[in-house]
Scaffold this active site. Structure first.
Site, short mmCIF file in Angstrom:
data_model
loop_
_atom_site.label_atom_id
_atom_site.label_comp_id
_atom_site.label_asym_id
_atom_site.label_seq_id
_atom_site.Cartn_x
_atom_site.Cartn_y
_atom_site.Cartn_z
N ASP A 1 73.10 3.11 -46.01
CA ASP A 1 71.92 2.56 -45.29
C ASP A 1 72.21 0.86 -45.59
O ASP A 1 70.91 0.48 -46.80
CB ASP A 1 70.10 3.04 -45.91
CG ASP A 1 69.35 2.50 -45.18
OD1 ASP A 1 69.32 1.45 -44.61
OD2 ASP A 1 68.25 2.50 -45.43
N LYS B 1 71.67 -2.05 -43.47
CA LYS B 1 70.86 -2.39 -42.76
C LYS B 1 71.79 -3.69 -42.40
O LYS B 1 71.35 -5.18 -42.42
CB LYS B 1 69.68 -3.29 -43.23
CG LYS B 1 68.35 -2.03 -43.25
CD LYS B 1 67.52 -1.84 -44.11
CE LYS B 1 66.54 -0.89 -44.29
NZ LYS B 1 67.10 -0.08 -45.53
N ILE C 1 78.37 -11.25 -39.11
CA ILE C 1 79.10 -11.81 -38.27
C ILE C 1 80.37 -10.73 -38.09
O ILE C 1 80.14 -9.76 -38.49
CB ILE C 1 80.12 -13.09 -38.18
CG1 ILE C 1 80.68 -12.99 -39.67
CG2 ILE C 1 79.28 -13.85 -38.29
CD1 ILE C 1 81.93 -13.76 -39.93
N PRO D 1 61.73 7.35 -41.40
CA PRO D 1 62.00 7.01 -41.92
C PRO D 1 60.17 6.46 -42.58
O PRO D 1 58.91 6.83 -41.80
CB PRO D 1 62.18 5.59 -42.36
CG PRO D 1 62.41 4.89 -42.56
CD PRO D 1 62.18 5.76 -40.45
N GLY D 2 59.29 6.86 -43.53
CA GLY D 2 58.58 6.58 -44.21
C GLY D 2 56.92 7.89 -44.78
O GLY D 2 55.53 7.80 -44.84
N GLY E 1 62.50 9.71 -49.19
CA GLY E 1 63.17 9.75 -50.49
C GLY E 1 61.66 10.06 -51.43
O GLY E 1 62.41 11.07 -52.00
O1 C5P Z 1 60.95 6.92 -50.34
P1 C5P Z 1 60.32 7.07 -49.56
O2 C5P Z 1 60.70 8.28 -48.69
O3 C5P Z 1 59.80 6.09 -49.10
O4 C5P Z 1 62.12 6.12 -48.83
C1 C5P Z 1 62.20 6.08 -47.45
C2 C5P Z 1 63.95 5.14 -47.35
O5 C5P Z 1 64.51 5.07 -45.95
C3 C5P Z 1 64.43 3.90 -48.43
O6 C5P Z 1 65.88 3.97 -48.61
C4 C5P Z 1 64.34 3.25 -47.24
O7 C5P Z 1 64.72 2.23 -47.66
C5 C5P Z 1 64.48 3.19 -46.12
N1 C5P Z 1 63.94 2.86 -44.56
C6 C5P Z 1 62.98 2.49 -44.47
N2 C5P Z 1 62.35 2.18 -42.97
C7 C5P Z 1 63.41 1.81 -42.05
C8 C5P Z 1 64.28 1.67 -42.73
C9 C5P Z 1 65.21 2.10 -43.92
O8 C5P Z 1 61.83 2.75 -45.39
N3 C5P Z 1 62.79 1.42 -41.06
#
Ligand code: C5P
Length: 258
Positions: free
Chosen positions: A82, A84, A88, A199-200, A222
């Site tokens: 990850d 991101k 270039i 995620p989230g 996470g």
């Molecule tokens: O701890 P949690 O479940 O919130 O972790 C979510 C993971 O997904 C983290 O590694 C975060 O950086 C990543 N992530 C995110 N939102 C995005 C892309 C990646 O939370 N849009």
């Protein structure tokens, strides 16, 4: 050589899971690798993939993570970087080559950098190496709307990014599990075989079942797992919660066309 989508689907069937573990281990830098490797060992049969972020990539780098990489490779779990990635083309390709020739199977990149001399080179490299590229379409934090939700030419940026994900032929998109309407919108734009990873869930307030029902294929989780006293139990609770939610539209359509 497996396509990322096929690999995740096959792992999902075996494990009964839709969880991609975000191995975001904190604490002292020198203990993180062991902790992350043990964590993967504990949950490996009940997840579909592993994602690593700066928590590990920064202190250890690709060579320093060998133990974790091997653990994921041995367990048949795709490993996603990850980063991101947002640079270039030449720099993107360098990063991709380093990751992909050292046991990583996919990376997350930012479509904001554009196609020509940006994502185009990265996608070309990943295709040659049979690896995956997932594009950030909508992030999961509160400030996401200030960037990804910005109106450009009358429509939100994320919609343009979803269309680019489709036309550029990336493997899929990251869309926050908290933004159900956006998941639905993005799902309607993507090709059926393109993935939505969300995620989230948990810590950031997203709901696993709702995200899958809206069209996500897999959930990136996470802290709800990593910081749990019993990570396997936490993963199993999520798997159970999703047990009756049925296949997401992408999976359903792919199945019917088999
Ligand atoms: O701890 P949690 O479940 O919130 O972790 C979510 C993971 O997904 C983290 O590694 C975060 O950086 C990543 N992530 C995110 N939102 C995005 C892309 C990646 O939370 N849009």
């Amino acid at each position: 050589m497996k396509l990322l989508g096929d690999w995740l689907r096959s792992n999902s069937r075996k494990s009964g899971s839709r969880i991609i573990l975000a191995a975001d281990v904190g604490g002292p830098l020198e203990s993180r690798l062991d902790a992350a490797t043990s964590l993967v060992s504990a949950v490996r049969e009940r997840i579909v993939a592993v994602k690593v972020n700066w928590h590990l990539l920064l202190p250890y780098g690709v060579l320093g993570l060998r133990k974790l990489i091997e653990r994921c490779n041995d367990a048949g779990l795709p490993l996603i970087a990850d980063m991101k990635l947002n640079d270039i083309g030449a720099t993107n390709v360098e990063a991709a080559e380093t990751l992909f020739s050292n046991g990583f199977d996919a990376l997350i990149a930012n479509p904001f950098v554009g196609y020509k001399e940006g994502i185009e080179d990265l996608l070309a490299k990943s295709r040659v190496m049979h690896k995956g590229v997932i594009l950030l379409v909508y992030m999961s934090h509160a400030g996401a709307r200030e960037g990804y939700g910005l109106k450009v030419g009358g429509e939100p940026l994320y919609l343009g990014f979803a269309r680019k994900t489709r036309s550029w032929g990336a493997d899929g998109a990251v869309v926050s599990s908290k933004s159900l309407a956006i998941i639905r919108e993005v799902r309607s734009v993507l090709r059926k075989e393109q993935l939505i990873l969300s995620p989230g869930v948990g810590f950031q307030g997203g709901d696993a079942r709702n995200a899958i029902a809206a069209g996500s294929d897999y959930l990136i989780v996470g802290r709800s797992v990593v910081e749990s006293k019993d990570p396997l139990k936490a993963v199993e609770a999520l798997n159970r919660e999703l047990g009756n939610s049925g296949p997401s539209p992408a999976v359903r359509e792919r199945r019917s066309s088999l």
